[in-house]
Write a protein that holds these residues in place. Sequence first.
Motif, PDB file in Angstrom:
ATOM      1  N   UNK A  37       0.842  -1.200   0.000  1.00 57.61           N
ATOM      2  CA  UNK A  37       0.000   0.000   0.000  1.00 57.61           C
ATOM      3  C   UNK A  37       0.879   1.252   0.000  1.00 57.61           C
ATOM      4  N   UNK A  38       1.963   1.200   0.780  1.00 57.44           N
ATOM      5  CA  UNK A  38       2.911   2.318   0.812  1.00 57.44           C
ATOM      6  C   UNK A  38       3.568   2.497  -0.551  1.00 57.44           C
ATOM      7  N   UNK A  39       3.933   1.384  -1.161  1.00 53.49           N
ATOM      8  CA  UNK A  39       4.527   1.421  -2.499  1.00 53.49           C
ATOM      9  C   UNK A  39       3.568   2.086  -3.484  1.00 53.49           C
ATOM     10  N   UNK A  40       2.301   1.703  -3.432  1.00 55.25           N
ATOM     11  CA  UNK A  40       1.303   2.301  -4.319  1.00 55.25           C
ATOM     12  C   UNK A  40       1.098   3.778  -3.999  1.00 55.25           C
ATOM     13  N   UNK A  41       1.251   4.141  -2.706  1.00 55.71           N
ATOM     14  CA  UNK A  41       1.138   5.541  -2.320  1.00 55.71           C
ATOM     15  C   UNK A  41       2.235   6.376  -2.957  1.00 55.71           C
ATOM     16  N   UNK A  42       3.450   5.835  -2.956  1.00 51.27           N
ATOM     17  CA  UNK A  42       4.566   6.519  -3.611  1.00 51.27           C
ATOM     18  C   UNK A  42       4.322   6.594  -5.117  1.00 51.27           C
ATOM     19  N   UNK A  43       3.778   5.494  -5.662  1.00 49.59           N
ATOM     20  CA  UNK A  43       3.464   5.491  -7.090  1.00 49.59           C
ATOM     21  C   UNK A  43       2.412   6.531  -7.438  1.00 49.59           C
ATOM     22  N   UNK A  44       1.448   6.731  -6.528  1.00 46.88           N
ATOM     23  CA  UNK A  44       0.423   7.752  -6.758  1.00 46.88           C
ATOM     24  C   UNK A  44       1.060   9.137  -6.825  1.00 46.88           C
ATOM     25  N   UNK A  45       1.948   9.404  -5.884  1.00 48.94           N
ATOM     26  CA  UNK A  45       2.647  10.689  -5.889  1.00 48.94           C
ATOM     27  C   UNK A  45       3.469  10.839  -7.166  1.00 48.94           C
ATOM     28  N   UNK A  46       4.110   9.740  -7.571  1.00 46.30           N
ATOM     29  CA  UNK A  46       4.909   9.757  -8.801  1.00 46.30           C
ATOM     30  C   UNK A  46       4.022   9.994 -10.020  1.00 46.30           C
ATOM     31  N   UNK A  47       2.829   9.398 -10.022  1.00 43.82           N
ATOM     32  CA  UNK A  47       1.896   9.575 -11.130  1.00 43.82           C
ATOM     33  C   UNK A  47       1.438  11.029 -11.236  1.00 43.82           C
ATOM     34  N   UNK A  48       1.207  11.650 -10.079  1.00 47.26           N
ATOM     35  CA  UNK A  48       0.810  13.063 -10.065  1.00 47.26           C
ATOM     36  C   UNK A  48       1.941  13.941 -10.606  1.00 47.26           C
ATOM     37  N   UNK A  49       3.183  13.626 -10.177  1.00 40.51           N
ATOM     38  CA  UNK A  49       4.346  14.375 -10.677  1.00 40.51           C
ATOM     39  C   UNK A  49       4.475  14.184 -12.187  1.00 40.51           C
ATOM     40  N   UNK A  50       4.273  12.945 -12.648  1.00 40.18           N
ATOM     41  CA  UNK A  50       4.369  12.658 -14.082  1.00 40.18           C
ATOM     42  C   UNK A  50       3.321  13.436 -14.867  1.00 40.18           C
ATOM     43  N   UNK A  51       2.109  13.506 -14.329  1.00 45.03           N
ATOM     44  CA  UNK A  51       1.024  14.215 -15.019  1.00 45.03           C
ATOM     45  C   UNK A  51       1.382  15.687 -15.218  1.00 45.03           C
ATOM     46  N   UNK A  52       1.833  16.345 -14.146  1.00 48.74           N
ATOM     47  CA  UNK A  52       2.143  17.764 -14.240  1.00 48.74           C
ATOM     48  C   UNK A  52       3.408  18.020 -15.069  1.00 48.74           C
ATOM     49  N   UNK A  53       4.372  17.083 -15.001  1.00 51.60           N
ATOM     50  CA  UNK A  53       5.588  17.268 -15.798  1.00 51.60           C
ATOM     51  C   UNK A  53       5.288  17.127 -17.281  1.00 51.60           C
ATOM     52  N   UNK A  54       4.410  16.189 -17.638  1.00 51.51           N
ATOM     53  CA  UNK A  54       4.018  16.010 -19.036  1.00 51.51           C
ATOM     54  C   UNK A  54       3.291  17.256 -19.535  1.00 51.51           C
ATOM     55  N   UNK A  55       2.445  17.812 -18.682  1.00 53.04           N
ATOM     56  CA  UNK A  55       1.717  19.027 -19.062  1.00 53.04           C
ATOM     57  C   UNK A  55       2.684  20.196 -19.291  1.00 53.04           C
ATOM     58  N   UNK A  56       3.683  20.328 -18.393  1.00 54.59           N
ATOM     59  CA  UNK A  56       4.661  21.408 -18.552  1.00 54.59           C
ATOM     60  C   UNK A  56       5.539  21.185 -19.781  1.00 54.59           C
ATOM     61  N   UNK A  57       5.947  19.934 -19.988  1.00 60.15           N
ATOM     62  CA  UNK A  57       6.837  19.624 -21.113  1.00 60.15           C
ATOM     63  C   UNK A  57       6.163  19.858 -22.458  1.00 60.15           C
ATOM     64  N   UNK A  58       4.828  19.818 -22.476  1.00 62.04           N
ATOM     65  CA  UNK A  58       4.085  19.991 -23.723  1.00 62.04           C
ATOM     66  C   UNK A  58       3.977  21.450 -24.138  1.00 62.04           C
ATOM     67  N   UNK A  59       4.333  22.387 -23.264  1.00 67.24           N
ATOM     68  CA  UNK A  59       4.230  23.809 -23.582  1.00 67.24           C
ATOM     69  C   UNK A  59       5.224  24.190 -24.685  1.00 67.24           C
ATOM     70  N   UNK A  60       4.824  25.153 -25.484  1.00 68.35           N
ATOM     71  CA  UNK A  60       5.688  25.597 -26.582  1.00 68.35           C
ATOM     72  C   UNK A  60       6.845  26.416 -26.019  1.00 68.35           C
ATOM     73  N   UNK A  61       7.963  26.520 -26.754  1.00 70.81           N
ATOM     74  CA  UNK A  61       9.090  27.335 -26.285  1.00 70.81           C
ATOM     75  C   UNK A  61       8.679  28.792 -26.041  1.00 70.81           C
ATOM     76  N   UNK A  62       9.310  29.433 -25.071  1.00 68.84           N
ATOM     77  CA  UNK A  62       9.036  30.833 -24.790  1.00 68.84           C
ATOM     78  C   UNK A  62      10.366  31.567 -24.569  1.00 68.84           C
ATOM     79  N   UNK A  63      10.290  32.835 -24.154  1.00 67.06           N
ATOM     80  CA  UNK A  63      11.507  33.635 -23.994  1.00 67.06           C
ATOM     81  C   UNK A  63      12.457  33.046 -22.956  1.00 67.06           C
ATOM     82  N   UNK A  64      11.903  32.497 -21.879  1.00 66.25           N
ATOM     83  CA  UNK A  64      12.740  31.934 -20.818  1.00 66.25           C
ATOM     84  C   UNK A  64      13.176  30.510 -21.120  1.00 66.25           C
ATOM     85  N   UNK A  65      12.462  29.834 -21.986  1.00 67.71           N
ATOM     86  CA  UNK A  65      12.790  28.447 -22.353  1.00 67.71           C
ATOM     87  C   UNK A  65      12.792  28.325 -23.877  1.00 67.71           C
ATOM     88  N   UNK A  66      13.773  28.930 -24.540  1.00 69.49           N
ATOM     89  CA  UNK A  66      13.795  28.938 -26.013  1.00 69.49           C
ATOM     90  C   UNK A  66      13.931  27.558 -26.638  1.00 69.49           C
TER      91      UNK A  66
END
Length: 290
Positions: A37-66
């Motif tokens: 259950x603890x392992x799955x809890x860590x996986x849940x946190x990892x899944x949330x991090x993955x979701x937000x990182x994928x969303x950020x990575x999908x953004x188009x280049x900008x002035x600060x991140x050319x």
Amino acid sequence: MGKHQAALLSIFSNSILIIFKLIAGIFMGSISVISEALHSGIDLLASIIAFFSIREASKVPDDEHPFGHGKYENVSGFVEAILIFLAAILIIFEAVKKILHGATIENTGAGILVMLVATLANFIISMLLLKIAKKTDSIALEADGMHLLTDVFTSMGVLVGLVLVRFTGLKIIDPIAALLVAILIIKTSIDMTKKSIVDLVDSKLPEEEVNRIVDIISTYPQVKTYHKLRTRKSGQRREVDIHLKLDDSTSLTEAHSLCNAVEQDIKALFPECYVLIHIEPYNNLNYSEV
């Protein structure tokens, strides 16, 4: 199904499994089930991090991140690997404590059922995530899929341990199974850390991919030679920087057309790719190589 939907599916499945594993583990007094259950809890946190990182990575280049935001996926994979490692340390601590002070476990039937369902669910979802990760070249989604695939093997280990406890009555098998789970988790963490760090420190693309780029360049007879080939990866995006040497008689128009052709061929091979080509005269011995 896209990357975002796959990440949301992982969050949902982990949430459900945590609830069932935790209830069953507490009800049984099983350290191996609670550790899962603890392992799955860590996986849940990892899944949330993955979701937000994928969303950020999908953004188009900008002035600060050319060069785009692809590194968010690599950072996500590294953070997830660290979280998995911490989970393994907690599991080892609890398992050793149970071995030293005695293990108590009741109603193994409930645990066997929960772990069987968890194994099947994690296998189906992990295969789906890894398939989409390969299709989209997403390291964050691959890390998430590897988490769940690790869950498959650890759940199977706990399942076998509970079956042995049920038929042998040796309750010490339960914390021993938890230790084996922790060892598998640590191995996964180490593998994922290595993979994510490779791109974070801007290591070159795999030799096979570099050779395919060189093969493309070799198909153009106008290119006398090349040098300063530099490659790296940022999330799912590859970056290629190369100097091509052409005959001195090549016109600017011809050189420009050649660069466009080479660039398009490389992008046909690697759709998510940034290509920078620098043209140099081949016969000018005074031209700086620096």
